[in-house]
Design an enzyme around this catalytic site. Structure first.
Site, short mmCIF file in Angstrom:
data_model
loop_
_atom_site.label_atom_id
_atom_site.label_comp_id
_atom_site.label_asym_id
_atom_site.label_seq_id
_atom_site.Cartn_x
_atom_site.Cartn_y
_atom_site.Cartn_z
N CYS A 1 2.17 -2.33 15.31
CA CYS A 1 1.81 -2.98 13.33
C CYS A 1 1.58 -3.75 13.29
O CYS A 1 2.14 -5.33 13.13
CB CYS A 1 3.33 -2.40 13.67
SG CYS A 1 3.45 -2.19 11.64
N CYS B 1 7.21 -5.27 15.75
CA CYS B 1 6.43 -4.25 16.65
C CYS B 1 5.35 -4.54 16.92
O CYS B 1 4.08 -5.35 15.37
CB CYS B 1 6.55 -2.31 16.05
SG CYS B 1 8.04 -2.45 15.58
N CYS C 1 6.75 -6.72 7.22
CA CYS C 1 8.06 -6.09 8.26
C CYS C 1 8.48 -7.69 9.31
O CYS C 1 7.73 -7.92 9.91
CB CYS C 1 7.32 -5.42 8.57
SG CYS C 1 8.74 -4.64 9.27
N CYS D 1 3.29 8.06 1.45
CA CYS D 1 4.04 7.10 1.95
C CYS D 1 4.05 5.54 1.34
O CYS D 1 3.24 5.73 0.11
CB CYS D 1 3.05 6.92 3.27
SG CYS D 1 3.64 6.19 4.18
N GLU E 1 0.87 -1.57 0.32
CA GLU E 1 -0.51 0.04 -0.31
C GLU E 1 0.68 1.16 0.23
O GLU E 1 1.82 1.41 0.65
CB GLU E 1 -1.20 -0.07 1.22
CG GLU E 1 -0.26 0.20 2.21
CD GLU E 1 -0.46 -0.51 3.27
OE1 GLU E 1 -1.82 -1.10 3.69
OE2 GLU E 1 -1.06 0.76 4.53
N CYS F 1 -0.61 1.67 9.14
CA CYS F 1 0.79 0.91 8.75
C CYS F 1 0.07 -0.42 8.52
O CYS F 1 0.60 -1.50 8.80
CB CYS F 1 1.60 0.82 9.57
SG CYS F 1 3.37 0.03 9.53
S1 SF4 Z 1 6.49 0.29 12.64
FE1 SF4 Z 1 5.62 -1.91 11.86
S2 SF4 Z 1 6.10 -1.32 9.60
FE2 SF4 Z 1 7.16 0.01 10.91
S3 SF4 Z 1 9.38 -1.36 11.70
FE3 SF4 Z 1 8.15 -1.85 13.23
S4 SF4 Z 1 7.23 -3.65 12.89
FE4 SF4 Z 1 8.44 -2.58 10.80
#
Ligand code: SF4
Length: 389
Positions: free
Chosen positions: A152, A149, A145, A138, A104, A369
């Site tokens: 997220c 995190c 990823c 963006c 995205e 995100c």
């Molecule tokens: S916030 Fe999400 S996209 Fe950004 S580094 Fe952490 S896991 Fe990865």
């Protein structure tokens, strides 16, 4: 899901990404085909100035060269499969890759509530009167990823694969086309799905492409790269680009125990290492580092957290973006109530920090995100490449 990036990354399946060639690479390739040198800039300009990635549409090239380019694999590496407009002015593009995966990208008009914060605050100079309204895009650097995190959507999904440079730059080319005379692409932020410094080589190539005067021609001052804190990548970026790329750091906690709990990367690069790397980063005069801090109820939103954050940032030229936690499917984490957000902001301001609260952007279009792409995978959106494959 591991806390550290895997040693060996999944490779992008589409290679070579010809639309990510630099002019000198086109010169070498076309010379090897017996083409004159001037064709290299012609092809580069078609792709990066005009946004045309289909050789068939490169009307001033001989038919034989167009056929050769198509045969060599020059084609759009992704396509827009869905555009969602939010009430706050942002437009979210769901993009489909040739392997069927989704990523995205978001178009954020300056001045919209969603644009508040560092990248919108960098002053623009030399803009002609009557110019179209500025829009920041963006973009994503990976599918999913690896950084895991906990707040997220992309982190929860895990890393599927790196994007290649063609897939990253094509997001900008398609985003610019979406503006269609209604907006002007004025900045790019690498803040979508993925950790850009975990895909460094492709991202560095994209930075060169973005700023090439024969192509998009965007000053690197207009580009912000957001990282979760990969220290070696920050140092590499400083060495390769001299601090011209604006750096945003996802901090989200100012003590190691809390940060490791919500950002596993902190176990590999604890705060002391990260802050030392930020102090080394050569921020140009009159510019600043951006500190991203997602406020999560009961985790990092106390007055003690605010005081610790202020102490951690002492002596650094920074702006702080406070982001009340966007609701993310698969986690119970929540935003603090508005009074707590206000109190946190005021506490930081009292310590002399510049602080913005970034409104939750595009709540109505799942704009946190990675969320839209995940929804897209769940909905199994129609593959826009189906007719060409
Ligand atoms: S916030 Fe999400 S996209 Fe950004 S580094 Fe952490 S896991 Fe990865």
């Amino acid at each position: 899901m591991t806390s550290d990036p895997p040693a060996k990354l999944p490779r992008a399946p589409v290679a070579p990404a010809l639309c990510a060639n630099l002019p000198e690479e086109w010169t070498d390739l076309l010379a090897s085909w017996g083409e004159p040198r001037y064709r290299a800039l012609q092809v580069f300009r078609w792709i990066h100035k005009r946004g045309v990635m289909d050789p068939e549409q490169m009307s001033d090239l001989p038919k034989s060269l167009r056929a050769r380019l198509a045969e060599a694999g020059l084609c759009p590496p992704l396509a827009v499969s869905q555009v969602l407009a939010s009430q706050d002015g942002t437009h979210k593009l769901l993009l489909q890759l040739r392997d069927g995966r989704s990523i995205e990208s978001v178009l954020i008009p300056r001045g919209s509530p969603a644009s508040e914060g560092s990248y919108a605050a960098q002053p623009e100079t030399g803009v002609e009167a009557g110019a179209l309204p500025p829009v920041t895009q963006c973009i994503s650097s990976q599918v999913g990823c690896a950084m895991a995190c906990t707040f997220c959507a992309s982190g929860i999904a895990g890393l599927k694969r790196n994007l290649d440079a063609g897939e990253i730059i094509a997001q900008v080319l398609l985003g610019r086309a979406q503006l269609e005379g209604q907006g002007r692409l004025a900045g790019v932020v690498l803040m979508g799905m993925g950790e850009p410094l975990h895909n460094y080589d492709a991202v560095a190539r994209v930075l060169r492409l973005l700023s090439h005067p024969e192509g998009i021609g965007m000053s690197l001052r207009r580009v912000t790269l957001s990282t979760s804190g990969l220290v070696d990548g920050i140092d590499r970026l400083a060495k390769d680009f001299g601090g011209h790329v604006a750096l945003a750091v996802s901090l989200h906690a100012a003590d190691d125990a809390t940060r490791s709990q919500i950002m596993p990367i902190n176990k590999r690069h604890p705060l002391s290492e990260l802050m030392a790397a930020l102090r080394r980063y050569p921020v140009p005069p009159h510019r600043f580092l951006t500190i991203e801090y997602t406020l999560i109820r009961g985790i990092n939103d106390s007055m003690r957290d605010a005081a610790l954050l202020a102490r951690t940032l002492r002596g650094l030229r920074v702006k702080v973006n406070l982001i009340p936690m966007n609701p993310v499917a698969g986690t119970a984490l929540q935003a603090p109530d508005p009074a707590t957000v206000d109190a946190f902001q005021e506490a930081l301001i009292a310590h002399g920090l510049d602080v913005f609260v970034r409104r939750q952007r595009g709540d109505d279009i799942a704009a946190a995100c990675g969320q839209l792409a995940l929804l897209g995978e769940a909905r199994k959106v129609k593959n826009p490449f189906a007719v060409v494959e």
